[in-house]
Design a protein around this motif. Sequence first.
Motif, PDB file in Angstrom:
ATOM      1  N   GLU A  37     -46.165 -26.412  21.408  1.00 44.85           N
ATOM      2  CA  GLU A  37     -45.536 -26.668  22.707  1.00 44.85           C
ATOM      3  C   GLU A  37     -44.469 -25.618  22.989  1.00 44.85           C
ATOM      4  OE1 GLU A  37     -43.411 -30.227  25.309  1.00 44.85           O
ATOM      5  OE2 GLU A  37     -43.681 -30.494  23.149  1.00 44.85           O
ATOM      6  N   LYS A  38     -43.754 -25.226  21.961  1.00 40.95           N
ATOM      7  CA  LYS A  38     -42.738 -24.181  22.092  1.00 40.95           C
ATOM      8  C   LYS A  38     -43.376 -22.884  22.577  1.00 40.95           C
ATOM      9  CE  LYS A  38     -39.118 -22.206  19.094  1.00 40.95           C
ATOM     10  NZ  LYS A  38     -38.559 -22.314  17.726  1.00 40.95           N
ATOM     11  N   TYR A  39     -44.501 -22.505  21.964  1.00 42.35           N
ATOM     12  CA  TYR A  39     -45.218 -21.298  22.372  1.00 42.35           C
ATOM     13  C   TYR A  39     -45.667 -21.391  23.827  1.00 42.35           C
ATOM     14  CZ  TYR A  39     -45.677 -19.577  17.522  1.00 42.35           C
ATOM     15  OH  TYR A  39     -45.438 -19.104  16.261  1.00 42.35           O
ATOM     16  N   LYS A  40     -46.187 -22.557  24.209  1.00 40.40           N
ATOM     17  CA  LYS A  40     -46.697 -22.710  25.575  1.00 40.40           C
ATOM     18  C   LYS A  40     -45.581 -22.518  26.601  1.00 40.40           C
ATOM     19  CE  LYS A  40     -49.265 -25.776  28.662  1.00 40.40           C
ATOM     20  NZ  LYS A  40     -48.374 -25.464  29.801  1.00 40.40           N
ATOM     21  N   ILE A  41     -44.414 -23.099  26.336  1.00 39.13           N
ATOM     22  CA  ILE A  41     -43.294 -22.962  27.264  1.00 39.13           C
ATOM     23  C   ILE A  41     -42.846 -21.511  27.352  1.00 39.13           C
ATOM     24  CG2 ILE A  41     -40.886 -23.596  27.694  1.00 39.13           C
ATOM     25  CD1 ILE A  41     -41.512 -26.302  26.354  1.00 39.13           C
ATOM     26  N   LEU A  42     -42.762 -20.832  26.207  1.00 35.80           N
ATOM     27  CA  LEU A  42     -42.357 -19.426  26.192  1.00 35.80           C
ATOM     28  C   LEU A  42     -43.354 -18.552  26.942  1.00 35.80           C
ATOM     29  CD1 LEU A  42     -41.139 -19.119  22.484  1.00 35.80           C
ATOM     30  CD2 LEU A  42     -39.721 -19.126  24.545  1.00 35.80           C
ATOM     31  N   ASP A  43     -44.616 -18.846  26.768  1.00 33.23           N
ATOM     32  CA  ASP A  43     -45.659 -18.091  27.467  1.00 33.23           C
ATOM     33  C   ASP A  43     -45.563 -18.314  28.973  1.00 33.23           C
ATOM     34  OD1 ASP A  43     -47.871 -16.379  27.618  1.00 33.23           O
ATOM     35  OD2 ASP A  43     -49.278 -18.045  27.551  1.00 33.23           O
ATOM     36  N   ASP A  44     -45.363 -19.571  29.365  1.00 29.25           N
ATOM     37  CA  ASP A  44     -45.239 -19.897  30.793  1.00 29.25           C
ATOM     38  C   ASP A  44     -44.020 -19.223  31.421  1.00 29.25           C
ATOM     39  OD1 ASP A  44     -47.508 -21.456  30.678  1.00 29.25           O
ATOM     40  OD2 ASP A  44     -46.432 -23.367  30.529  1.00 29.25           O
ATOM     41  N   LEU A  45     -42.941 -19.070  30.631  1.00 28.20           N
ATOM     42  CA  LEU A  45     -41.735 -18.425  31.148  1.00 28.20           C
ATOM     43  C   LEU A  45     -41.919 -16.925  31.323  1.00 28.20           C
ATOM     44  CD1 LEU A  45     -38.979 -20.272  29.058  1.00 28.20           C
ATOM     45  CD2 LEU A  45     -39.257 -20.357  31.544  1.00 28.20           C
ATOM     46  N   GLY A  46     -42.843 -16.346  30.562  1.00 29.65           N
ATOM     47  CA  GLY A  46     -43.113 -14.922  30.696  1.00 29.65           C
ATOM     48  C   GLY A  46     -42.530 -14.053  29.601  1.00 29.65           C
ATOM     49  N   VAL A  47     -42.206 -14.645  28.447  1.00 26.10           N
ATOM     50  CA  VAL A  47     -41.717 -13.853  27.314  1.00 26.10           C
ATOM     51  C   VAL A  47     -42.841 -12.944  26.823  1.00 26.10           C
ATOM     52  CG1 VAL A  47     -40.890 -13.968  24.927  1.00 26.10           C
ATOM     53  CG2 VAL A  47     -40.037 -15.589  26.631  1.00 26.10           C
ATOM     54  N   ASP A  48     -42.517 -11.688  26.540  1.00 26.16           N
ATOM     55  CA  ASP A  48     -43.543 -10.727  26.120  1.00 26.16           C
ATOM     56  C   ASP A  48     -43.908 -10.854  24.638  1.00 26.16           C
ATOM     57  OD1 ASP A  48     -43.850  -9.308  28.617  1.00 26.16           O
ATOM     58  OD2 ASP A  48     -41.868  -8.458  28.257  1.00 26.16           O
ATOM     59  N   ILE A  49     -42.880 -10.991  23.785  1.00 28.30           N
ATOM     60  CA  ILE A  49     -43.102 -10.976  22.338  1.00 28.30           C
ATOM     61  C   ILE A  49     -42.295 -12.093  21.683  1.00 28.30           C
ATOM     62  CG2 ILE A  49     -42.774  -9.671  20.191  1.00 28.30           C
ATOM     63  CD1 ILE A  49     -43.035  -7.107  21.880  1.00 28.30           C
ATOM     64  N   VAL A  50     -42.963 -12.858  20.816  1.00 30.84           N
ATOM     65  CA  VAL A  50     -42.281 -13.854  19.987  1.00 30.84           C
ATOM     66  C   VAL A  50     -42.468 -13.464  18.529  1.00 30.84           C
ATOM     67  CG1 VAL A  50     -42.245 -16.254  19.207  1.00 30.84           C
ATOM     68  CG2 VAL A  50     -42.543 -15.734  21.634  1.00 30.84           C
ATOM     69  N   PHE A  51     -41.352 -13.331  17.831  1.00 29.93           N
ATOM     70  CA  PHE A  51     -41.373 -13.056  16.387  1.00 29.93           C
ATOM     71  C   PHE A  51     -40.926 -14.342  15.698  1.00 29.93           C
ATOM     72  CE2 PHE A  51     -39.350 -10.394  12.746  1.00 29.93           C
ATOM     73  CZ  PHE A  51     -40.442 -10.698  11.928  1.00 29.93           C
ATOM     74  N   ASP A  52     -41.877 -15.083  15.140  1.00 34.74           N
ATOM     75  CA  ASP A  52     -41.630 -16.392  14.537  1.00 34.74           C
ATOM     76  C   ASP A  52     -41.516 -16.220  13.025  1.00 34.74           C
ATOM     77  OD1 ASP A  52     -41.314 -19.064  14.157  1.00 34.74           O
ATOM     78  OD2 ASP A  52     -43.089 -19.680  15.270  1.00 34.74           O
ATOM     79  N   ILE A  53     -40.301 -16.156  12.533  1.00 38.21           N
ATOM     80  CA  ILE A  53     -40.056 -15.870  11.121  1.00 38.21           C
ATOM     81  C   ILE A  53     -40.187 -17.148  10.294  1.00 38.21           C
ATOM     82  CG2 ILE A  53     -38.347 -15.061   9.445  1.00 38.21           C
ATOM     83  CD1 ILE A  53     -37.080 -13.458  11.760  1.00 38.21           C
ATOM     84  N   LYS A  54     -40.979 -17.087   9.247  1.00 39.84           N
ATOM     85  CA  LYS A  54     -41.078 -18.229   8.340  1.00 39.84           C
ATOM     86  C   LYS A  54     -39.780 -18.331   7.549  1.00 39.84           C
ATOM     87  CE  LYS A  54     -43.815 -20.249   4.592  1.00 39.84           C
ATOM     88  NZ  LYS A  54     -43.810 -21.574   5.209  1.00 39.84           N
ATOM     89  N   PHE A  55     -39.037 -19.391   7.799  1.00 41.07           N
ATOM     90  CA  PHE A  55     -37.731 -19.529   7.154  1.00 41.07           C
ATOM     91  C   PHE A  55     -37.879 -20.144   5.768  1.00 41.07           C
ATOM     92  CE2 PHE A  55     -33.558 -21.208   6.219  1.00 41.07           C
ATOM     93  CZ  PHE A  55     -32.722 -20.200   6.675  1.00 41.07           C
ATOM     94  N   ASN A  56     -37.271 -19.502   4.781  1.00 40.23           N
ATOM     95  CA  ASN A  56     -37.303 -19.994   3.405  1.00 40.23           C
ATOM     96  C   ASN A  56     -35.996 -19.607   2.712  1.00 40.23           C
ATOM     97  OD1 ASN A  56     -37.607 -17.212   2.774  1.00 40.23           O
ATOM     98  ND2 ASN A  56     -39.842 -17.401   2.869  1.00 40.23           N
ATOM     99  N   SER A  57     -35.887 -19.927   1.440  1.00 38.03           N
ATOM    100  CA  SER A  57     -34.642 -19.671   0.721  1.00 38.03           C
ATOM    101  C   SER A  57     -34.334 -18.179   0.642  1.00 38.03           C
ATOM    102  CB  SER A  57     -34.707 -20.264  -0.686  1.00 38.03           C
ATOM    103  OG  SER A  57     -35.782 -19.709  -1.422  1.00 38.03           O
ATOM    104  N   SER A  58     -35.379 -17.353   0.583  1.00 40.07           N
ATOM    105  CA  SER A  58     -35.181 -15.906   0.523  1.00 40.07           C
ATOM    106  C   SER A  58     -34.545 -15.388   1.806  1.00 40.07           C
ATOM    107  CB  SER A  58     -36.510 -15.203   0.273  1.00 40.07           C
ATOM    108  OG  SER A  58     -36.356 -13.801   0.284  1.00 40.07           O
TER     109      SER A  58
END
Length: 312
Positions: free
Chosen positions: A77-98
Amino acid sequence: MKKYSSITNIPNSIGSTSLTIGTFDGMHLGHIYLIKKIIRHSMNNNNKSVLITFNPNPYIVINNKSQNEYHIISKNEKYKILDDLGVDIVFDIKFNSSISKLSADEFLKKYIINPFNPIDIIIGYDHHFGHRRIGNGEFLAKNEKRYNYKTHVIDPFKYSNTIISSSKIRELILNGNILEANKLLGRNYKIRGKVIKGKQIGRGLTFPTANIALNSISQILPSDGVYYIKAYINDLEYDGMCNIGFRPTLFNQINRSIEAHIFNYNEFDLYSQFIEIEFVDYIRSEVKFNNSDELKEQLIKDEKHCKSLINS
């Protein structure tokens, strides 16, 4: 919209960008306001708009929480909203202890500057990144000349004199105040879950329900009670009502359950399907009735009330 989850996959040909970073864990009106700002900068600069975010939410990793204890939006759903808003690039970082141990300096250079070469960096007033949360607006401003960008810190966004925050919305949802939560979100709160076979008691009451497996839901649930909902099945929208709780009249369960009675439900078999449930309004608290006849009488009233809300 292009989505990346690894630095190695980000092309070198992006050029300069206008960039924001945050968890965006609610995609509420405040987040939308900030994202529209970055898109406006991008259009003025004639470059790409970039949003850096994290999955899962850093809070649940650091505090050893599960997604259904904290999340208020699914990744899709987050991706869909961002796409609808017109964001060009999403960098979705996998968050971990490192990732959590990276200093703000390291994170800025490795995850922001090197891959995206931002001209403008826009963040919310309360955003922090890097080990010990050193990265903030002041930190970014100190590094402007070093990396040749400009920092923009967005003030709190208010609705009716209330500062909109994910924590406030989370509180409202958990307390069953769906109407107020929906106002701050700018849309109705939605969950997604898998339909499983129940005890089919509802069929005997002429109120068949879709029973949702709790372990298939990756977001928080509203408080116990009955809600007017919209259900989305195979991209089609249906009205209905939903009970969250322990079904005290018939079972007095130990574990919570979520059951959706979808108007015209008998037209399809939902077992093993994933459906989306959108909470529109709170109807009443969960009540233990003396018998099933009293329960059915109340369900008839609930359905009538929900139908009166359609298109209201």
